[in-house]
Design an enzyme around this catalytic site. Structure first.
Site, PDB file in Angstrom:
ATOM      1  CB  SER A  17      59.683  27.997   1.342  1.00 32.76           C
ATOM      2  OG  SER A  17      59.873  27.479   0.128  1.00 32.76           O
ATOM      3  CD  GLU A  62      54.706  24.181   1.393  1.00 34.24           C
ATOM      4  OE1 GLU A  62      54.813  23.781   1.085  1.00 34.24           O
ATOM      5  OE2 GLU A  62      56.269  24.286   1.633  1.00 34.24           O
ATOM      6  CG  HIS A  65      54.761  28.152  -0.758  1.00 37.40           C
ATOM      7  ND1 HIS A  65      55.437  26.650   0.037  1.00 37.40           N
ATOM      8  CD2 HIS A  65      56.053  28.581  -1.438  1.00 37.40           C
ATOM      9  CE1 HIS A  65      56.210  26.636  -0.318  1.00 37.40           C
ATOM     10  NE2 HIS A  65      57.062  27.674  -0.352  1.00 37.40           N
TER      11      HIS A  65
END
Length: 316
Positions: A125, A221, A286
């Protein structure tokens, strides 16, 4: 020079090694930190916790301590000769704020463990900012993986098993194909694995890290971004030339990003006619059962057969 292929034939970690838990971005609770620490200790690792891992920023409740505190923990862990890997406790936001104050020359000097192999940075992330900085400034392999204090790490056995695999097994030949992976565009490509969170890559445009893009296979992503925002990030990166040297694209999860059909159509528009292989829904990011991805290493993407191949290798 520290070899980027150091983990091809030897696992990054083994029981008895020492890892440092640091919080470069968002806050984590003491309970979550203890839970994650116990998982790593059950794997036979010694866990040192950064001095400010549970700190709170005086102004911003989305940051784990001040920039100076978070940076100090990250740098201290990397410079410590007894540390074999630096484990990010969680993402959120804040890693980008640390980069300009880091002495990268000192970090390069300390990048080798006692056995000559590189130390390992892990996280996902927001930690994309650190993966990119370590790639550009240190040229070491890193591991984009779910973080020990996140709820999904505690709830998903498959996540923990996969993180354990990448930490305790050699990387050569390891498959990165997820259970829902599809071929969006056929082809074959070899090159360095790079990328991570799309919005973080776009946020870094104009910085030194974004200027040093190797030929390779780009992983993308994101989470909680509407399709028009994803469109904007892709447009920013394309206009900046970030896709010019890309040989293949691996699209991970788009968790809570609205209509997945709309996201897929956008990706087909962006990459479908580019002449390079593209995978859809590979599963990193995620996803509730997200798989891990080694970055900074050479890999192969073969989307020419009935089943795609995505693996760590020395190339073709």
């Amino acid at each position: 020079m520290i070899p980027r292929d150091a983990y091809l034939d030897s696992a990054p970690l083994q029981p008895g090694d020492t890892v440092a838990f640091v919080s470069p971005a968002g806050q984590c609770s003491a309970e979550a930190l203890e839970r994650g620490k116990q998982f790593y200790e059950q794997w036979g690792l010694n866990v040192l916790v950064g001095e400010h891992a549970l700190a709170k920023h005086p102004r911003a409740d989305y940051l784990a301590g001040t920039d100076a505190e978070r940076r100090a923990d990250l740098v201290a862990a990397w410079l410590n000769p007894d540390i074999d890997a630096v484990v990010s406790t969680r993402g959120g936001y804040g890693s980008l704020r640390l980069l300009d104050g880091i002495d990268w020359a000192a970090m390069r000097t300390a990048a080798a463990r006692r056995d000559g192999r590189p130390k390992l940075l892990t996280g996902s992330s927001d930690i994309t900012a650190l993966h990119e900085a370590f790639r550009a400034h240190l040229d070491v392999p890193t591991l984009f993986c779910p973080m020990a204090t996140n709820d999904v790490f505690g709830k998903s056995t498959s996540i923990r098993d996969d993180v354990h695999r990448w930490l305790f097994q050699a990387w050569r030949g390891q498959s990165l194909v997820g259970p829902a992976t599809e071929v969006l565009a056929p082809g074959i490509a070899a090159g360095r694995f790079t990328g991570g969170n799309l919005s973080l890559l776009a946020s870094a445009l104009g910085a030194a890290e974004a200027e040093r893009q190797p030929d390779g296979i780009l992983f993308l992503e994101d989470v909680t971004e509407k399709p028009y925002r994803i469109d904007n990030f892709l447009t920013q990166l394309r206009r900046a030339g970030s896709f010019d040297s890309v040989k293949g694209v691996v699209l991970g999860s788009w968790h809570e990003c609205g209509d997945l059909d709309a996201v897929r159509a956008l990706m087909e528009e962006e990459f479908g006619e580019s002449g390079i292989p593209v995978l859809w829904e590979q599963g990193f990011g995620h996803d509730p059962d997200a798989i891990s991805v080694p970055l900074g290493v050479e890999g192969l993407l073969d989307a020419t057969g009935q089943e795609p191949v995505l693996t760590v290798t020395e190339g073709v």
